[in-house]
Design a protein around this motif. Structure first.
Motif, short mmCIF file in Angstrom:
data_model
loop_
_atom_site.label_atom_id
_atom_site.label_comp_id
_atom_site.label_asym_id
_atom_site.label_seq_id
_atom_site.Cartn_x
_atom_site.Cartn_y
_atom_site.Cartn_z
N SER A 120 0.83 -1.20 0.00
CA SER A 120 0.00 0.00 0.00
C SER A 120 0.88 1.26 0.00
O SER A 120 1.88 1.31 0.69
CB SER A 120 -0.90 -0.03 1.24
N ILE A 121 0.48 2.22 -0.78
CA ILE A 121 1.10 3.53 -0.95
C ILE A 121 2.41 3.43 -1.74
O ILE A 121 2.60 4.18 -2.68
CB ILE A 121 1.30 4.29 0.38
N ILE A 122 3.31 2.53 -1.39
CA ILE A 122 4.56 2.37 -2.13
C ILE A 122 4.26 2.00 -3.58
O ILE A 122 4.84 2.56 -4.51
CB ILE A 122 5.44 1.26 -1.50
N VAL A 123 3.38 1.03 -3.77
CA VAL A 123 2.83 0.70 -5.08
C VAL A 123 1.44 1.35 -5.06
O VAL A 123 0.52 0.83 -4.44
CB VAL A 123 2.76 -0.82 -5.31
N PRO A 124 1.30 2.53 -5.67
CA PRO A 124 0.17 3.42 -5.39
C PRO A 124 -1.17 3.02 -6.03
O PRO A 124 -1.71 3.71 -6.89
CB PRO A 124 0.66 4.75 -5.93
N CYS A 125 -1.73 1.91 -5.56
CA CYS A 125 -3.03 1.48 -6.07
C CYS A 125 -4.14 2.47 -5.71
O CYS A 125 -5.19 2.48 -6.35
CB CYS A 125 -3.36 0.07 -5.58
N HIS A 126 -3.89 3.34 -4.74
CA HIS A 126 -4.88 4.36 -4.39
C HIS A 126 -5.05 5.39 -5.52
O HIS A 126 -6.04 6.10 -5.55
CB HIS A 126 -4.51 5.07 -3.08
N ARG A 127 -4.13 5.42 -6.46
CA ARG A 127 -4.20 6.37 -7.58
C ARG A 127 -5.05 5.85 -8.73
O ARG A 127 -5.15 6.50 -9.77
CB ARG A 127 -2.79 6.70 -8.07
N ASN A 132 -14.93 6.60 -15.18
CA ASN A 132 -15.84 7.75 -15.10
C ASN A 132 -15.32 8.84 -14.16
O ASN A 132 -15.99 9.82 -13.90
CB ASN A 132 -17.22 7.28 -14.65
N GLY A 133 -14.11 8.64 -13.60
CA GLY A 133 -13.51 9.63 -12.72
C GLY A 133 -13.88 9.48 -11.25
O GLY A 133 -13.41 10.23 -10.41
N LYS A 134 -14.72 8.51 -10.94
CA LYS A 134 -15.16 8.30 -9.55
C LYS A 134 -14.21 7.36 -8.82
O LYS A 134 -13.51 6.56 -9.43
CB LYS A 134 -16.57 7.72 -9.54
N LEU A 135 -14.21 7.48 -7.50
CA LEU A 135 -13.40 6.58 -6.68
C LEU A 135 -13.95 5.16 -6.77
O LEU A 135 -15.16 4.95 -6.78
CB LEU A 135 -13.41 7.02 -5.22
N THR A 136 -13.04 4.21 -6.84
CA THR A 136 -13.41 2.80 -6.84
C THR A 136 -12.83 2.16 -5.59
O THR A 136 -12.14 2.82 -4.81
CB THR A 136 -12.87 2.10 -8.10
N GLY A 137 -13.06 0.90 -5.40
CA GLY A 137 -12.64 0.20 -4.19
C GLY A 137 -11.19 0.39 -3.82
O GLY A 137 -10.33 0.64 -4.66
N TYR A 138 -10.93 0.28 -2.53
CA TYR A 138 -9.59 0.38 -1.98
C TYR A 138 -9.55 -0.44 -0.71
O TYR A 138 -10.41 -0.28 0.17
CB TYR A 138 -9.25 1.85 -1.70
N ALA A 139 -8.57 -1.34 -0.61
CA ALA A 139 -8.48 -2.25 0.54
C ALA A 139 -8.43 -1.49 1.87
O ALA A 139 -8.93 -1.97 2.88
CB ALA A 139 -7.27 -3.16 0.40
N ARG A 144 -9.92 6.49 3.15
CA ARG A 144 -8.46 6.64 3.12
C ARG A 144 -7.99 6.99 1.71
O ARG A 144 -7.11 7.83 1.54
CB ARG A 144 -7.78 5.36 3.59
N LYS A 145 -8.57 6.33 0.72
CA LYS A 145 -8.21 6.61 -0.66
C LYS A 145 -8.44 8.08 -0.97
O LYS A 145 -7.59 8.76 -1.55
CB LYS A 145 -9.02 5.73 -1.60
N GLU A 146 -9.60 8.59 -0.57
CA GLU A 146 -9.92 9.99 -0.80
C GLU A 146 -8.92 10.90 -0.09
O GLU A 146 -8.44 11.88 -0.66
CB GLU A 146 -11.35 10.28 -0.33
N TRP A 147 -8.58 10.56 1.15
CA TRP A 147 -7.61 11.35 1.92
C TRP A 147 -6.26 11.37 1.20
O TRP A 147 -5.64 12.42 1.06
CB TRP A 147 -7.45 10.78 3.33
N ASN A 150 -6.38 13.46 -1.98
CA ASN A 150 -6.41 14.89 -1.63
C ASN A 150 -5.06 15.37 -1.14
O ASN A 150 -4.65 16.49 -1.44
CB ASN A 150 -7.49 15.15 -0.59
N ARG A 151 -4.35 14.54 -0.38
CA ARG A 151 -3.01 14.89 0.13
C ARG A 151 -2.06 15.12 -1.04
O ARG A 151 -1.20 15.99 -0.99
CB ARG A 151 -2.51 13.76 1.02
N GLU A 152 -2.23 14.34 -2.10
CA GLU A 152 -1.31 14.40 -3.23
C GLU A 152 -1.64 15.50 -4.23
O GLU A 152 -0.86 15.73 -5.15
CB GLU A 152 -1.25 13.04 -3.93
#
Length: 153
Positions: A120-127, A132-139, A144-147, A150-152
């Protein structure tokens, strides 16, 4: 391979577990709420990983220099290698990743490989976001994905 060691660090979005050894990092994930473990002494083999994660959350690190010893299938590893190429502050879709690995019809397989990302984060699957531009699943949870995104920004 040397025996794996574990460290726990506190982040603005919850506790994280780092697993690895002198050879590199094998696993980084978020703990479920209520799993409150903080490493009083981070093993020397994981100090660099813990420091880089803390720097990321402090906003002073945008790229990681850690060596991965995470293992997956050849397909999964090809997807993870492409994930690392998504720069800080950028996003891509599963379809984008499928095209990048040369298999545009493998969107679902890419999504499955993304879901099995051990770093997680090192291999940035949160990106990765939906086409359609919407957030999709995140383990780690969509909040957290949204946070992280937004941080980036």
């Amino acid at each position: 391979m040397n025996q794996l060691e574990t460290a726990y660090i506190n982040t603005p979005v919850g506790m994280m577990r780092i697993v690895g050894n002198e050879e590199g990092v094998a696993f980084i994930d978020f703990l479920k709420e209520g799993q409150e473990e903080v490493s009083e002494n981070v093993p020397s083999s994981l100090k660099k990983a813990a420091n880089e994660m803390i720097e990321y959350f402090n906003g002073t690190r945008k790229e990681f220099t850690l060596r991965s010893i995470a293992k997956g299938t050849p397909f999964q590893e090809s997807v993870w290698k492409e994930l690392v190429k998504i720069k800080y502050g950028e996003t891509a879709s599963y379809a984008d990743l499928a095209i990048r690995i040369g298999n545009p019809k493998a969107v679902r397989a890419v999504a499955n490989a993304n879901a099995r990302n051990p770093l997680s984060i090192i291999v940035p699957c949160h990106r990765i976001i939906g086409s359609n531009g919407k957030l999709t699943g995140y383990a780690g949870g969509l909040w957290r994905k949204e946070w992280l995104l937004n941080r980036e920004k």
